[in-house]
Enzyme design. Structure first.
Site, mmCIF file in Angstrom:
data_model
loop_
_atom_site.group_PDB
_atom_site.id
_atom_site.type_symbol
_atom_site.label_atom_id
_atom_site.label_comp_id
_atom_site.label_asym_id
_atom_site.label_seq_id
_atom_site.Cartn_x
_atom_site.Cartn_y
_atom_site.Cartn_z
ATOM 1 C CG ASN A 128 5.062 -39.322 -2.481
ATOM 2 O OD1 ASN A 128 5.670 -39.599 -1.453
ATOM 3 N ND2 ASN A 128 4.324 -40.208 -3.126
ATOM 4 C CB CYS A 155 7.508 -35.151 -7.061
ATOM 5 S SG CYS A 155 6.814 -35.908 -8.539
ATOM 6 C CD GLU A 211 12.051 -36.247 -6.033
ATOM 7 O OE1 GLU A 211 12.574 -37.283 -6.472
ATOM 8 O OE2 GLU A 211 10.807 -36.119 -5.920
ATOM 9 C CB CYS A 244 11.609 -33.856 -9.728
ATOM 10 S SG CYS A 244 10.062 -33.990 -8.799
#
Length: 160
Positions: A62, A73, A75, A115
């Site tokens: 992140n 984020c 991901e 995400c």
């Protein structure tokens, strides 16, 4: 009117030592990525590691910004990095680890809704599910066989 039942399955591991060699390595990479997160505002560090079909591991963490919510984020950093670096290469699995400098994170932290939506697009487009493993800093790890286990009634391009 009809009622349907939605089910999802997951495997819960007590800790990282119970993971297979490949899963353990990927989670270790997510932990390493987490340690490089830029989270001076939330103090909540997240790392992600993607294993691709070509055996490459792509990392993300992140990245926060004083102009909140301009950050990103872990991901999505990882998946967009994979898409930019290895376009069209299938994702095999994703590992996520989260920690905080304020308190110990001892329960699994799954991907946020944004995400999940972004990741689902990749899984749907590649027409092959990918496994998702997630944990906190220590403790249990959740493993699903598909991102879509985390996002029932997903929205995709077929609605457009």
């Amino acid at each position: 009117m009809k009622e349907i039942k939605i089910t999802a399955s997951a495997t819960i591991y007590n800790d990282i030592t119970e993971l297979s060699g490949e899963d353990n390595l990927l989670m270790q990479k997510a932990i390493e990525a987490r340690q490089n997160a830029y989270a001076p505002y939330s103090k909540f560090n997240v790392g992600a590691a993607l294993l691709l079909e070509n055996s490459q591991i792509v990392l993300g963490n992140n990245q926060e910004n004083a102009a909140y919510p301009s950050g990103m984020c872990a991901e999505r950093v990882a998946i967009w990095n994979a898409g930019a670096t290895f376009p069209g290469v299938k994702i095999i699995k994703l590992a996520i680890s989260a920690s905080s400098t304020i308190s110990k994170v001892d329960k699994p932290v799954g991907p946020c809704g944004a995400c999940r939506q972004t990741l689902s697009e990749f899984e749907i487009n590649q027409k092959v599910p990918f496994e998702v493993l997630f944990m906190g800093e220590v403790g249990e790890i959740v493993k699903t066989k598909s991102l879509l286990d985390l996002l029932p009634f997903s929205f995709d391009s077929s609605y457009l």
